[in-house]
Scaffold this active site. Structure first.
Site, short mmCIF file in Angstrom:
data_model
loop_
_atom_site.label_atom_id
_atom_site.label_comp_id
_atom_site.label_asym_id
_atom_site.label_seq_id
_atom_site.Cartn_x
_atom_site.Cartn_y
_atom_site.Cartn_z
N HIS A 139 -7.21 18.70 -16.04
CA HIS A 139 -8.45 19.44 -15.89
C HIS A 139 -8.53 20.20 -14.57
O HIS A 139 -9.19 21.22 -14.46
CB HIS A 139 -9.65 18.53 -16.13
CG HIS A 139 -9.82 18.25 -17.58
ND1 HIS A 139 -9.22 17.17 -18.20
CD2 HIS A 139 -10.42 18.96 -18.56
CE1 HIS A 139 -9.48 17.22 -19.50
NE2 HIS A 139 -10.21 18.29 -19.75
N ARG B 86 -17.98 23.00 -21.26
CA ARG B 86 -17.60 21.62 -20.91
C ARG B 86 -18.74 20.98 -20.12
O ARG B 86 -18.75 21.01 -18.88
CB ARG B 86 -16.31 21.63 -20.08
CG ARG B 86 -15.05 22.01 -20.86
CD ARG B 86 -13.82 21.86 -19.98
NE ARG B 86 -12.59 21.80 -20.73
CZ ARG B 86 -11.77 22.84 -20.95
NH1 ARG B 86 -12.07 24.02 -20.48
NH2 ARG B 86 -10.65 22.68 -21.62
N ARG C 30 -20.37 21.37 -25.66
CA ARG C 30 -19.67 20.14 -26.01
C ARG C 30 -20.37 18.98 -25.30
O ARG C 30 -20.67 19.06 -24.11
CB ARG C 30 -18.22 20.20 -25.57
CG ARG C 30 -17.50 18.90 -25.91
CD ARG C 30 -16.04 18.97 -25.64
NE ARG C 30 -15.74 19.01 -24.22
CZ ARG C 30 -14.50 19.12 -23.75
NH1 ARG C 30 -13.48 19.23 -24.58
NH2 ARG C 30 -14.28 19.13 -22.46
N GLU D 264 -8.79 16.80 -31.90
CA GLU D 264 -7.88 16.65 -30.75
C GLU D 264 -7.15 15.32 -30.76
O GLU D 264 -6.43 14.98 -29.82
CB GLU D 264 -8.60 16.90 -29.43
CG GLU D 264 -9.93 16.22 -29.26
CD GLU D 264 -10.66 16.66 -28.00
OE1 GLU D 264 -10.11 17.40 -27.18
OE2 GLU D 264 -11.81 16.23 -27.85
N ASN E 220 -5.13 20.84 -26.11
CA ASN E 220 -4.64 20.13 -24.92
C ASN E 220 -4.50 18.64 -25.22
O ASN E 220 -3.49 18.01 -24.90
CB ASN E 220 -5.63 20.29 -23.75
CG ASN E 220 -5.95 21.73 -23.46
OD1 ASN E 220 -5.14 22.60 -23.77
ND2 ASN E 220 -7.10 22.00 -22.89
N ASP E 221 -5.54 18.10 -25.85
CA ASP E 221 -5.46 16.68 -26.19
C ASP E 221 -4.65 16.44 -27.44
O ASP E 221 -3.99 15.41 -27.57
CB ASP E 221 -6.88 16.10 -26.34
CG ASP E 221 -7.47 15.76 -24.98
OD1 ASP E 221 -6.74 15.16 -24.17
OD2 ASP E 221 -8.62 16.11 -24.72
N ARG F 12 -1.20 14.33 -20.18
CA ARG F 12 -1.27 15.76 -19.81
C ARG F 12 -1.44 15.97 -18.31
O ARG F 12 -1.26 17.08 -17.81
CB ARG F 12 -2.40 16.45 -20.59
CG ARG F 12 -3.76 15.87 -20.30
CD ARG F 12 -4.80 16.35 -21.29
NE ARG F 12 -5.54 17.50 -20.81
CZ ARG F 12 -6.68 17.93 -21.35
NH1 ARG F 12 -7.17 17.35 -22.43
NH2 ARG F 12 -7.31 18.96 -20.86
N CYS G 245 -9.82 25.92 -28.96
CA CYS G 245 -10.41 26.07 -27.62
C CYS G 245 -9.54 25.43 -26.55
O CYS G 245 -9.91 25.39 -25.39
CB CYS G 245 -11.82 25.50 -27.59
SG CYS G 245 -11.89 23.74 -27.92
C1 PEP Z 1 -8.64 20.22 -25.41
O1 PEP Z 1 -8.38 19.02 -25.39
O2 PEP Z 1 -7.85 21.09 -25.82
C2 PEP Z 1 -9.94 20.70 -24.90
C3 PEP Z 1 -10.31 21.94 -25.03
O3 PEP Z 1 -10.72 19.80 -24.22
P1 PEP Z 1 -10.40 19.34 -22.73
O4 PEP Z 1 -9.29 20.20 -22.20
O5 PEP Z 1 -11.63 19.49 -21.93
O6 PEP Z 1 -9.99 17.93 -22.90
MG MG Z 2 -9.93 17.60 -25.01
#
Ligand code: PEP
Ligand code: MG
Length: 590
Positions: free
Chosen positions: A216, A323, A360, A458, A481-482, A492, A529
């Site tokens: 993040h 977020r 979210r 995710e 991402n997740d 990650r 996203c």
């Molecule tokens: C993701 O996991 O792709 C996402 C958009 O949420 P975050 O990156 O905030 O975990």
């Molecule tokens: Mg996520």
């Protein structure tokens, strides 16, 4: 002497500036610039913290004096003496004052910076006994920081102007000395909330020792559209305060103390990038439509309500991911109440001037700590009480957030997006808490508006039970991402496994492709996203897989639009199936 440090490229561009070091500390401290008028108060905070520790040590000394040598060995007395001596050391005291007065660092930042300066001197000592006193120094600094935590002053990020006036002597600048000195931040680790403090444009670039491409911290750096390198391992130990540094955000390289030739080369690259941005800006008002006439929705990912203005300026047709957890982070136990949240969501909604905003619900945990006692230590935080699990564990807190979001929906189009769902019972609980939030607003006679309800895909489990999700939700948004993290079992945020974090792994692509195809077949809105949506190397593949809604940082929007304008989805659909069938999809993407 010029040297280079290699890390992971996370945010594009080139930054050239003086290093500002944020030292690592075992105590979670905030870093921000204070106003000149706050200097005395900050110095006083350190003094009070230090005095509290001195008193504690003196009390301990008295206790030790009353005990016999059997219960209180001589070493204990000697240790207390050393700690007291270190606490009163002129260099520590004067150094801390220097950082506060001259650099306008907040008290905690000043203390950890001076600790770092002295610790390096200890490291260079020949005498082993003296070298080991570094640990004592760290311990007492930590004690002072803890003592200060009770007397923290409000966070006031201020502009760079004051820093510049008091900044390093500009006589020896290698660059044009008629311009202000850009600053680049070098840290062992920065929390996403630290990054947020710096979002006011104070720094021209960031480097951290730790972190992965989609940590993040990296995501916030990308959203700030400034060059950043993470996972640079020892950068914070190798770079010194005020060193000249080049950050090459495209290559993931940090060049320290560059020679004039290297500086000239990077100065040229900087100007080229600037020109490229100028060219891209011409696309701002061009509709986002492919060569074969397919309309593609470009939405923005934002962290704070104020980012809505940036999203609008970049041409976003809505916010695909707000977020909301950034309102909760770094609050040290003092989480935002309903009114504060409502005002924040309302600002974002009104800021988007009638365009939809997808809020979210809070996704803290893992690499997004809230700060303070709510951050319990889990062995495996990414697999622990994160996101919706955290919300469902505290229904009163969750209802507070839901009420605030529902109220903001009275001011514009709002969607609620739920992160990290995997179980049917979590879906049911969430839906029933939303009903409960509505019922409580009805009971209280408080106005609220209609919302669409969406889920993030995710966790692989969610991608494998889409039909259930589609029964309960109006739309889906893929958090790649997740999804990548959990499909490939790669943390990650951990740079040591960053080379295994692969968005084009066939397993990831299959889950993604199925999600998009199923939603399209059922007529449900689906977006991506995660960071994949803003990666121009993947735009054509996502279009070929049928994606028509991309949510990304505003800074990435025009580059992605350029790819869309050059794409022909009738050809890409066939090609995407080839990529999907391949054992090595990345080979087909070059
Ligand atoms: C993701 O996991 O792709 C996402 C958009 O949420 P975050 O990156 O905030 O975990
Ligand atoms: Mg996520």
């Amino acid at each position: 002497m010029t040297f280079a440090i290699h890390g992971l490229a996370v945010a594009r561009g080139v930054a050239i500036g003086r290093a500002v070091l944020v030292a690592a500390s075992r105590v979670d401290v905030a870093h921000y610039f204070i106003e000149a008028s706050q200097v005395d108060a900050e110095i006083d905070r350190v003094r009070r913290g230090r005095n509290a520790v001195v008193e504690e040590l003196v009390r301990l000394q008295d206790t030790v004096a009353q005990l016999g040598p059997k219960d209180a060995p001589h070493e204990l007395k000697a240790l207390l003496d050393v700690h007291l001596m270190l606490l009163q050391d002129e260099e520590l005291v004067e150094g801390v004052k220097h950082w506060i007065k001259e650099r306008l660092y907040n008290a905690e930042w000043a203390l950890t910076t001076q600790l770092e300066v002295i610790a390096r001197q200890f490291d260079e000592m020949e005498d082993e006994y003296l070298r080991e006193r570094k640990t004592d120094l760290e311990q007492i600094t930590e004690k002072v920081l803890r003592a200060m935590q009770g007397v923290a002053s409000p966070v006031v990020p201020s502009g760079q102007e004051k820093y510049r006036k008091r900044g390093p002597d500009q006589q020896d600048l290698l660059l044009d000395d008629t311009v202000d000195v850009p600053l680049v931040l070098i840290a062992h680790e920065l929390t996403p909330s630290d990054m947020l403090q710096f979002k006011q444009g104070v720094f021209a670039g960031f480097v951290t020792d730790v972190g992965g491409k989609t940590s993040h911290t990296a995501i916030v750096a990308r959203s700030m559209d400034i060059p950043a390198v993470v996972g640079a391992r020892t950068a914070s130990q190798l770079v010194r305060q005020d060193d000249w540094v080049i950050i090459d955000g495209d290559a993931g390289v940090v060049i320290v103390d560059p020679s004039p030739i290297i500086l000239a080369e990077y100065g040229f690259k900087q100007r080229q990038l600037h020109l490229e941005r100028g060219r891209l800006s011409r696309l701002l008002n061009t509709p986002s439509v492919t060569l074969d006439g397919e309309k593609v929705e470009l939405l923005a990912n934002i962290e704070m309500p104020e980012d809505a203005a940036v999203a609008l300026r970049a041409g976003a047709v809505g916010v695909g991911l707000f977020r909301s957890e950034f309102l909760f982070m770094g609050r040290y136990g003092n989480l935002p109440g309903e009114e504060e949240q409502y005002q924040a969501y309302r600002r974002a909604v009104e800021g988007m001037q009638g365009l939809p905003v997808t809020i979210r619900t809070v996704d803290v945990g893992a690499d997004k700590p809230v700060g303070g006692p709510k951050d319990e230590q889990y062995l495996n935080p990414a697999l622990g009480l994160r996101a919706i699990r955290w919300s469902l564990a505290d229904p009163a807190m969750f209802i507070t957030q839901l009420r605030a979001i529902l109220r903001s929906a009275a001011h514009g189009k709002v969607n609620i997006l739920i992160p990290m769902l995997a179980h049917l019972n979590e879906i049911r609980q969430t839906v029933s808490l939303i009903d409960e939030a509505r019922a409580s607003l009805d009971r209280d006679g408080v106005a609220y508006g209609p919302v669409q309800l969406g889920a993030m895909i995710e966790i692989p489990a969610a991608a494998l039970m889409l039909k259930t999700f589609l029964k309960y939700f109006d739309f889906l948004s893929v958090g790649t991402n997740d999804l990548i993290q959990y499909t490939l079992a790669i943390d990650r945020a951990d740079q040591s496994v960053a080379h295994l974090y692969d968005p084009t792994h066939p397993a990831v692509l299959h889950l993604l492709a199925d999600t998009i195809a199923t939603c399209n077949a059922m007529g449900k809105h689906v977006a991506v996203c995660g960071e994949m949506a803003g990666d121009t190397a993947l735009t054509k593949l996502l279009l070929g897989l049928g994606l028509r809604s991309f949510s990304m940082h505003p800074a990435q929007m025009l580059s992605v639009k350029q790819e869309i304008l050059r794409a022909d989805t009738s050809k890409l659909t066939v090609w995407a199936q080839e990529v999907l069938a391949s054992e090595e999809p990345s080979q087909l993407l070059q």
